[in-house]
Design a protein around this motif. Structure first.
Motif, PDB file in Angstrom:
ATOM      1  N   PHE A  15       0.815  -1.218   0.000  1.00 55.33           N
ATOM      2  CA  PHE A  15       0.000   0.000   0.000  1.00 55.33           C
ATOM      3  C   PHE A  15       0.845   1.263   0.000  1.00 55.33           C
ATOM      4  N   GLU A  16       1.924   1.219  -0.750  1.00 54.42           N
ATOM      5  CA  GLU A  16       2.796   2.376  -0.875  1.00 54.42           C
ATOM      6  C   GLU A  16       2.712   2.910  -2.289  1.00 54.42           C
ATOM      7  N   GLY A  17       3.260   4.079  -2.495  1.00 50.52           N
ATOM      8  CA  GLY A  17       3.226   4.696  -3.814  1.00 50.52           C
ATOM      9  C   GLY A  17       1.915   5.437  -4.029  1.00 50.52           C
ATOM     10  N   ASP A  18       1.597   5.698  -5.279  1.00 49.99           N
ATOM     11  CA  ASP A  18       0.368   6.417  -5.613  1.00 49.99           C
ATOM     12  C   ASP A  18      -0.834   5.506  -5.434  1.00 49.99           C
TER      13      ASP A  18
ATOM     14  N   VAL B 274      -4.693  -7.476  -0.668  1.00 49.16           N
ATOM     15  CA  VAL B 274      -3.519  -8.068  -1.315  1.00 49.16           C
ATOM     16  C   VAL B 274      -2.339  -7.113  -1.118  1.00 49.16           C
ATOM     17  N   TYR B 275      -1.337  -7.575  -0.393  1.00 50.14           N
ATOM     18  CA  TYR B 275      -0.159  -6.755  -0.119  1.00 50.14           C
ATOM     19  C   TYR B 275       0.753  -6.635  -1.331  1.00 50.14           C
ATOM     20  N   ASP B 276       0.780  -7.653  -2.180  1.00 54.16           N
ATOM     21  CA  ASP B 276       1.619  -7.610  -3.380  1.00 54.16           C
ATOM     22  C   ASP B 276       1.106  -8.643  -4.381  1.00 54.16           C
ATOM     23  N   PHE B 277       0.764  -8.201  -5.574  1.00 48.27           N
ATOM     24  CA  PHE B 277       0.320  -9.123  -6.623  1.00 48.27           C
ATOM     25  C   PHE B 277       1.461 -10.040  -7.069  1.00 48.27           C
TER      26      PHE B 277
END
Length: 120
Positions: free
Chosen positions: A50-53, A102-105
């Motif tokens: 959940f970082e970035g834009d 989902v933390y990372d696809f």
């Protein structure tokens, strides 16, 4: 004698403070928590955890720009994320069920739409 008692008291206090900090457990590392408005949509981010834009998806997106890596599905339906634009399922896909985080696809999603991922 008074000086000796003061020194012993100081040593005792120092030892107690030192031991007290050594015994205390370290605070556990906390995972990033998504900040997502309470709306019927999918919250997405351009980076894992959940970082970035961030942006909200209310409807299908044939060409996500910039690509997204993490999501929270607050929609009532499952969504499918594709690593190729225009819902091309020849690459990798990732279903995100209703209420799922989902933390990372594991890939950069370039398109997304409601429904299950269907592999032809």
């Amino acid at each position: 004698m008074k000086t000796l008692l003061k020194k012993m008291g100081l040593l005792s206090a120092t030892a107690t403070v030192s031991l007290g900090t050594a015994v205390l457990p370290a605070a556990p590392a906390q995972a990033a928590q998504p900040i997502c408005p309470q709306v019927i949509a999918v919250c997405t981010w351009t980076e894992p955890n959940f970082e970035g834009d961030s942006r909200l998806l209310f409807d299908e997106e044939a060409a996500l720009q910039p690509p997204v890596r993490s999501a929270v599905n607050q929609d009532f339906q499952t969504w499918c994320f594709y690593d190729r634009p225009f819902f091309d399922n020849r690459g990798r896909t990732r279903e995100v069920n209703r209420g799922e985080t989902v933390y990372d696809f594991g890939f950069s999603a370039l398109s997304a739409k409601r429904g299950q991922c269907v592999n032809d």
